[in-house]
Design an enzyme around this catalytic site. Structure first.
Site, PDB file in Angstrom:
ATOM      1  N   LEU A 136       0.836  -1.206   0.000  1.00 25.42           N
ATOM      2  CA  LEU A 136       0.000   0.000   0.000  1.00 25.42           C
ATOM      3  C   LEU A 136       0.865   1.248   0.000  1.00 25.42           C
ATOM      4  CD1 LEU A 136      -2.506  -1.455   2.603  1.00 25.42           C
ATOM      5  CD2 LEU A 136      -2.998  -0.983   0.183  1.00 25.42           C
ATOM      6  N   PRO A 137       0.267   2.415  -0.302  1.00 23.64           N
ATOM      7  CA  PRO A 137       1.099   3.618  -0.460  1.00 23.64           C
ATOM      8  C   PRO A 137       1.878   4.038   0.788  1.00 23.64           C
ATOM      9  CG  PRO A 137      -1.050   3.946  -1.500  1.00 23.64           C
ATOM     10  CD  PRO A 137      -1.123   2.644  -0.755  1.00 23.64           C
ATOM     11  N   THR A 152       6.416   0.684   2.130  1.00 22.96           N
ATOM     12  CA  THR A 152       7.431   1.461   2.850  1.00 22.96           C
ATOM     13  C   THR A 152       6.700   2.456   3.743  1.00 22.96           C
ATOM     14  OG1 THR A 152       8.918   1.314   0.959  1.00 22.96           O
ATOM     15  CG2 THR A 152       9.434   2.969   2.636  1.00 22.96           C
ATOM     16  N   LYS A 179      14.987   0.087   5.217  1.00 23.33           N
ATOM     17  CA  LYS A 179      14.453   0.587   3.937  1.00 23.33           C
ATOM     18  C   LYS A 179      14.570   2.113   3.836  1.00 23.33           C
ATOM     19  CE  LYS A 179      12.006   0.950   0.193  1.00 23.33           C
ATOM     20  NZ  LYS A 179      12.606   0.711  -1.100  1.00 23.33           N
ATOM     21  N   LYS A 191       7.919  10.994   0.209  1.00 25.00           N
ATOM     22  CA  LYS A 191       7.442  10.354   1.452  1.00 25.00           C
ATOM     23  C   LYS A 191       8.608   9.673   2.177  1.00 25.00           C
ATOM     24  CE  LYS A 191       6.201   6.241   1.066  1.00 25.00           C
ATOM     25  NZ  LYS A 191       5.826   4.847   0.950  1.00 25.00           N
TER      26      LYS A 191
HETATM   27  P1  NAD Z   1       0.973   2.496  -6.242  1.00 28.03           P
HETATM   28  O1  NAD Z   1       0.317   3.777  -5.867  1.00 28.03           O
HETATM   29  O2  NAD Z   1       1.256   2.204  -7.667  1.00 28.03           O
HETATM   30  O3  NAD Z   1       0.113   1.259  -5.643  1.00 28.03           O
HETATM   31  C1  NAD Z   1      -0.582   1.298  -4.430  1.00 28.03           C
HETATM   32  C2  NAD Z   1      -1.905   0.577  -4.649  1.00 28.03           C
HETATM   33  O4  NAD Z   1      -2.595   0.498  -3.393  1.00 28.03           O
HETATM   34  C3  NAD Z   1      -2.833   1.321  -5.621  1.00 28.03           C
HETATM   35  O5  NAD Z   1      -3.193   0.453  -6.683  1.00 28.03           O
HETATM   36  C4  NAD Z   1      -4.034   1.706  -4.752  1.00 28.03           C
HETATM   37  O6  NAD Z   1      -5.258   1.675  -5.442  1.00 28.03           O
HETATM   38  C5  NAD Z   1      -3.978   0.633  -3.671  1.00 28.03           C
HETATM   39  N1  NAD Z   1      -4.673   0.993  -2.443  1.00 28.03           N
HETATM   40  C6  NAD Z   1      -4.601   2.151  -1.740  1.00 28.03           C
HETATM   41  N2  NAD Z   1      -5.383   2.073  -0.642  1.00 28.03           N
HETATM   42  C7  NAD Z   1      -5.966   0.852  -0.662  1.00 28.03           C
HETATM   43  C8  NAD Z   1      -6.884   0.185   0.197  1.00 28.03           C
HETATM   44  N3  NAD Z   1      -7.385   0.778   1.287  1.00 28.03           N
HETATM   45  N4  NAD Z   1      -7.272  -1.077  -0.143  1.00 28.03           N
HETATM   46  C9  NAD Z   1      -6.792  -1.674  -1.256  1.00 28.03           C
HETATM   47  N5  NAD Z   1      -5.924  -1.083  -2.104  1.00 28.03           N
HETATM   48  C10 NAD Z   1      -5.534   0.158  -1.814  1.00 28.03           C
HETATM   49  O7  NAD Z   1       2.311   2.429  -5.365  1.00 28.03           O
HETATM   50  P2  NAD Z   1       3.598   1.495  -5.605  1.00 28.03           P
HETATM   51  O8  NAD Z   1       4.585   2.221  -6.446  1.00 28.03           O
HETATM   52  O9  NAD Z   1       3.145   0.133  -5.973  1.00 28.03           O
HETATM   53  O10 NAD Z   1       4.200   1.497  -4.106  1.00 28.03           O
HETATM   54  C11 NAD Z   1       3.599   0.744  -3.061  1.00 28.03           C
HETATM   55  C12 NAD Z   1       4.544   0.781  -1.857  1.00 28.03           C
HETATM   56  O11 NAD Z   1       5.799   0.225  -2.246  1.00 28.03           O
HETATM   57  C13 NAD Z   1       4.835   2.191  -1.337  1.00 28.03           C
HETATM   58  O12 NAD Z   1       4.910   2.170   0.065  1.00 28.03           O
HETATM   59  C14 NAD Z   1       6.189   2.523  -1.964  1.00 28.03           C
HETATM   60  O13 NAD Z   1       6.912   3.475  -1.208  1.00 28.03           O
HETATM   61  C15 NAD Z   1       6.828   1.145  -1.975  1.00 28.03           C
HETATM   62  N6  NAD Z   1       7.874   0.938  -2.990  1.00 28.03           N
HETATM   63  C16 NAD Z   1       7.692   1.339  -4.278  1.00 28.03           C
HETATM   64  C17 NAD Z   1       8.687   1.104  -5.235  1.00 28.03           C
HETATM   65  C18 NAD Z   1       8.520   1.522  -6.673  1.00 28.03           C
HETATM   66  O14 NAD Z   1       9.538   1.476  -7.423  1.00 28.03           O
HETATM   67  N7  NAD Z   1       7.337   1.883  -7.138  1.00 28.03           N
HETATM   68  C19 NAD Z   1       9.868   0.445  -4.862  1.00 28.03           C
HETATM   69  C20 NAD Z   1      10.022   0.013  -3.549  1.00 28.03           C
HETATM   70  C21 NAD Z   1       9.008   0.260  -2.626  1.00 28.03           C
END
Ligand code: NAD
Length: 301
Positions: free
Chosen positions: A66-67, A95, A170, A245
Site C-alpha cells: 500500500l502507499p 514502505t 528501507k 514520502k
Molecule cells: P501504487 O500507488 O502504484 O500502488 C498502491 C496501490 O494500493 C494502488 O493500486 C491503490 O489503489 C492501492 N490501495 C490504496 N489504498 C488501498 C486500500 N485501502 N485497499 C486496497 N488497495 C488500496 O504504489 P507502488 O509504487 O506500488 O508502491 C507501493 C509501496 O511500495 C509504497 O509504500 C512505496 O513506497 C513502496 N515501494 C515502491 C517502489 C517503486 O519502485 N514503485 C519500490 C520500492 C518500494
C-alpha cells in the site's frame, strides 16, 4: 507447497509481485480499490476479491503493498485483523514509518497473528521479475516461514531485526537512492552543458567510480537502460511523491535519533520542490528535467 495468498494493493509494485505468487502456483486472492489494477491482476492469474475481508478469509499468507503508513494502519486494524484466520502470516511490504510498523505489529500480535514489516528494494522491474530484495523486521522464530512465503518474489531476503527494523533499513536505503539519483541527474545536466553526450556519459560512468544503481539500472536519460522509466517519459516506476514520502521518513527518523543527514535534507527539499510544481505522479528520476530547466517538456500526469 502451494498456499492461498491474499494480496492487497496491486499498483506499480504489487501488480508484479502478486503475478509472481500466482506464477509459483499459489492461489492469489487479490484486492485493490482500483478496478483497473484488479483487472490487470486477474489477467495475470489472480482471483479478484470484492473486498479485503473476502480476500483474506481463507488466507495462509496476507501480503499488503500500500502507499503509506495511514493506509497500512487502516487496512490492518479495520479490515485484516479479525477477518483473516489467526493462523495466517501477515506481511506488510509497503514502505512506511517505523512507529506505524511497530503499532501494526503490536495490534497483530495481540490478536494472535505472526506479523512482519517486509519492505522491498529493486523497483518495478524487480517486482515484475521476482528479484526484489526484502528487509524484514520480525520475531526471530517466524523468519524461516516468512522467507519461504516471500520466495516467489525475492532475490534476497534479510532479517534486519525485530519489528520496525525492516522499515528502518528501507528508509536508510532509500535515502541513499534519492541522493544518488539526484547526483546522477546533476552530473548529466553538467555533462550536457560541457558538450558531452549523456549516452556516452552512461558508458563511461557505468564502468567508473560514479557507478550506482541509479546509473546502471535506472539511468534517468533515455536509451542506455531500456527498462528505465526515462524511456517512457517517466511514466509508472517509483512516483516522485513516494520518494518524497521516504525522504521525509528519513528526516523524521534522523531528527528523532540525532543523526546528521545534511544531504538527505537537501534531497528532500529538492523533491519537495519537484512535487510542489505538480510532478509527484511522474517517476522520481524525472527530477532530471527540473535540473535541466526542461519541465515544459514533461507532462504532469
Ligand atoms: P501504487 O500507488 O502504484 O500502488 C498502491 C496501490 O494500493 C494502488 O493500486 C491503490 O489503489 C492501492 N490501495 C490504496 N489504498 C488501498 C486500500 N485501502 N485497499 C486496497 N488497495 C488500496 O504504489 P507502488 O509504487 O506500488 O508502491 C507501493 C509501496 O511500495 C509504497 O509504500 C512505496 O513506497 C513502496 N515501494 C515502491 C517502489 C517503486 O519502485 N514503485 C519500490 C520500492 C518500494
Amino acid at each position: 507447497m502451494t498456499q492461498t495468498i491474499a494480496f492487497i494493493g496491486l499498483g506499480n509494485m504489487g501488480g508484479g509481485m502478486a503475478a509472481n505468487q500466482a506464477k509459483a502456483g499459489n492461489t492469489v486472492m487479490a484486492f485493490d480499490l482500483s478496478k483497473e489494477a484488479l483487472d490487470r491482476a486477474a489477467s495475470h492469474g489472480c482471483t479478484p476479491a470484492a473486498s479485503v475481508a473476502e480476500a483474506v478469509k481463507t488466507a495462509d499468507v496476507v501480503i499488503t503493498m500500500l502507499p503509506a503508513g495511514p493506509h497500512v494502519l487502516k487496512v490492518y486494524s479495520e479490515q485484516i485483523i479479525g477477518a483473516a484466520p489467526t493462523s495466517a502470516l501477515l506481511l506488510d511490504c509497503s514502505t512506511i514509518d517505523v512507529d506505524t510498523a511497530r503499532k501494526v505489529a503490536g495490534l497483530a500480535k495481540d490478536a494472535g497473528y505472526a506479523f512482519a514489516d517486509a519492505p522491498v528494494s529493486g523497483g518495478t522491474m524487480a517486482a515484475d521479475a521476482g528479484t526484489l530484495a526484502f528487509m524484514v523486521g520480525c520475531d526471530e522464530p517466524d523468519f524461516a516461514r516468512i522467507e519461504t512465503a516471500l520466495e516467489p518474489m525475492s532475490r534476497a531476503t534479510f532479517r534486519a531485526g525485530d519489528h520496525g527494523a525492516g522499515q528502518a533499513a528501507k528508509i536508510c536505503n532509500n535515502m541513499i537512492l534519492g541522493i544518488t539519483m539526484l547526483g546522477t541527474c546533476e552530473a548529466i545536466g553538467l555533462a550536457e552543458k560541457l558538450g558531452l553526450d549523456p549516452v556516452k556519459m552512461f558508458d563511461i560512468v557505468a564502468k567508473s567510480s560514479g557507478q550506482s544503481w541509479s546509473v546502471t539500472t535506472y539511468y534517468p536519460w533515455p536509451g542506455p537502460v531500456p527498462t528505465a522509466p526515462s524511456n517512457r517519459n517517466y511514466d509508472g516506476g517509483f512516483a516522485a511523491a513516494m520518494m518524497l514520502k521516504d525522504l521525509k521518513l528519513a528526516q523524521d527518523a534522523a531528527a528523532k535519533s540525532g543523526a546528521s543527514t545534511p544531504l538527505g535534507a537537501q534531497t528532500e527539499a529538492l523533491f519537495q520542490m519537484f512535487n510542489g510544481l505538480g510532478y509527484g505522479g511522474r517517476d522520481f528520476s524525472a527530477i532530471l528535467q527540473m535540473l535541466r530547466g526542461k519541465l515544459d517538456e514533461l507532462p504532469k500526469s
